[in-house]
Motif scaffolding. Structure first.
Motif, PDB file in Angstrom:
ATOM      1  N   VAL A 178      10.149  12.409   1.632  1.00 18.59           N
ATOM      2  CA  VAL A 178       9.120  12.313   2.658  1.00 18.59           C
ATOM      3  C   VAL A 178       8.220  11.112   2.428  1.00 18.59           C
ATOM      4  N   VAL A 179       7.953  10.756   1.161  1.00 18.57           N
ATOM      5  CA  VAL A 179       7.138   9.566   0.880  1.00 18.57           C
ATOM      6  C   VAL A 179       7.856   8.304   1.343  1.00 18.57           C
TER       7      VAL A 179
ATOM      8  N   VAL B 192       2.974  14.543  -5.114  1.00 20.35           N
ATOM      9  CA  VAL B 192       2.861  13.419  -4.182  1.00 20.35           C
ATOM     10  C   VAL B 192       2.678  12.121  -4.952  1.00 20.35           C
ATOM     11  N   GLN B 193       1.778  12.126  -5.909  1.00 21.71           N
ATOM     12  CA  GLN B 193       1.476  10.919  -6.679  1.00 21.71           C
ATOM     13  C   GLN B 193       2.673  10.472  -7.510  1.00 21.71           C
ATOM     14  N   ALA B 194       3.352  11.431  -8.145  1.00 22.50           N
ATOM     15  CA  ALA B 194       4.529  11.093  -8.954  1.00 22.50           C
ATOM     16  C   ALA B 194       5.663  10.555  -8.101  1.00 22.50           C
ATOM     17  N   SER B 195       5.647  10.894  -6.798  1.00 22.72           N
ATOM     18  CA  SER B 195       6.705  10.468  -5.887  1.00 22.72           C
ATOM     19  C   SER B 195       6.370   9.165  -5.167  1.00 22.72           C
TER      20      SER B 195
ATOM     21  N   GLU C 166      10.556  19.953 -11.781  1.00 21.63           N
ATOM     22  CA  GLU C 166      10.608  18.565 -12.251  1.00 21.63           C
ATOM     23  C   GLU C 166      11.338  17.647 -11.273  1.00 21.63           C
ATOM     24  N   ASP C 167      11.995  18.202 -10.272  1.00 23.16           N
ATOM     25  CA  ASP C 167      12.807  17.417  -9.347  1.00 23.16           C
ATOM     26  C   ASP C 167      11.914  16.800  -8.268  1.00 23.16           C
TER      27      ASP C 167
ATOM     28  N   THR D 144       0.829  -1.196   0.000  1.00 17.06           N
ATOM     29  CA  THR D 144       0.000   0.000   0.000  1.00 17.06           C
ATOM     30  C   THR D 144       0.863   1.244   0.000  1.00 17.06           C
ATOM     31  N   LYS D 145       0.508   2.208  -0.813  1.00 19.25           N
ATOM     32  CA  LYS D 145       1.267   3.450  -0.883  1.00 19.25           C
ATOM     33  C   LYS D 145       1.008   4.304   0.351  1.00 19.25           C
ATOM     34  N   PRO D 146       2.017   5.054   0.795  1.00 23.19           N
ATOM     35  CA  PRO D 146       1.812   5.928   1.955  1.00 23.19           C
ATOM     36  C   PRO D 146       0.786   7.021   1.668  1.00 23.19           C
TER      37      PRO D 146
END
Length: 229
Positions: A220-221, A35-38, A212-213, A2-4
Motif C-alpha cells: 500500500v505504501v 507504516v514507518q518500517a514499510s 514481521e512480514d 518525500t515519503k507517502p
C-alpha cells in the motif's frame, strides 16, 4: 523523495495514563511502526465528522483502516448475535465514509481485520458474526496459515502459503460489490479480499502489524507513492 503519508484510523475510548483518565484517540503502536518500517509516514485519523472524510482523504496518499470493535450488524441488515461485541458507532460512520472517499478518489486503501470487514460492508456485503478457531485466547494473538489465490493483488505481494498473526471471531460472508477473495484459511474462511479494479484496495483478516512480514503494508505504501507521483 518525500515519503507517502498514510492515514491510519484509531479507536476512541476511555483511557488512563499518568494522572489522566479521559476519552482518548488510541492506536496501538505496532500500526504506525509498520507504516514507518514499510517506507511511509503515519498519521492518526480519529473518528470525526463523516462529512469531512473526502477532504481528509484528499490530503493523504493512502488510508489504512485498523482493527477494533465488531461492525454494528445493522450496517449490513442483520440482528446482533449474542456474541457480537458492543457497537462503536462513531468509528463505523467515520470509517465507512473514509472507505467511500478512498474508493471514489482512487486513494490506495488497506483494511486490517475490522477494516477488511468494513470494506466488505461498505460495498454491500455481509458478515459471519461468530466464528470459532481464529482466536487462540482472549487477548492473545494466535497464528494460522493463509493460502493466496493465484493472480490476485495479494498473491503478487505474498505468493506463497504464509503463517499470519490472527485475532478475530467474525469474517466475511457474502462478498460486497466488485470484491474478490484473494486468500483463504485452511478451514475455508476468506482471509483477504480485494477490488479487481480500478482502485488499489485490499483487505486482510489478520494483523500484519503484529508480525514481521512487511509485504502487505509495503504494497500500500508503494501504491500510495505511485499515486502521489
Amino acid at each position: 523523495m518525500t515519503k507517502p503519508l498514510i492515514g491510519v484510523t484509531t479507536y476512541l475510548d476511555q483511557a488512563r495514563w499518568g494522572v489522566w483518565d479521559m476519552a482518548a484517540a488510541l492506536l496501538p503502536a505496532p500500526y504506525p511502526r509498520l507504516v514507518q518500517a514499510s517506507g511511509g509516514l503515519a498519521a492518526m485519523l480519529p473518528p470525526g465528522d463523516p462529512a469531512t472524510a473526502a477532504e481528509v482523504v484528499a490530503r493523504l496518499d493512502g488510508v489504512v483502516v485498523a482493527g477494533g470493535a465488531d461492525v454494528e450488524p445493522v450496517r449490513y441488515g442483520a440482528a446482533p448475535d449474542p456474541r457480537t461485541g458492543p457497537p462503536a458507532r462513531a468509528r463505523d460512520a467515520w470509517e465507512l465514509a473514509l472507505i467511500e472517499a478512498a474508493l471514489a478518489s482512487g486513494t490506495p486503501l488497506l483494511g486490517i481485520c475490522r477494516g477488511m470487514q468494513l470494506l466488505n460492508v461498505a460495498l454491500g456485503g455481509t458478515l459471519i458474526q461468530h466464528l470459532d478457531g481464529h482466536v487462540e485466547a482472549v487477548g492473545v494473538i494466535g497464528r494460522h496459515t493463509v493460502k493466496p489465490v493465484p493472480g490476485t493483488l495479494y498473491a503478487s505481494l505474498a505468493p506463497e502459503l504464509a503463517e499470519v498473526p490472527t485475532y478475530h471471531h467474525q469474517a466475511v460472508d457474502r462478498l460486497g460489490r466488485g470484491l474478490v477473495p484473494s486468500a483463504y484459511a485452511e478451514d475455508g474462511t476468506v482471509e483477504a479480499v480485494e477490488l479487481a479494479e480500478p482502485a488499489w484496495a485490499l483487505g486482510v483478516q489478520w494483523h500484519p502489524e503484529m508480525g514481521e512480514d512487511l509485504r502487505v503494508m509495503e504494497g500500500v505504501v508503494r501504491a500510495a507513492g505511485a499515486a502521489r507521483r
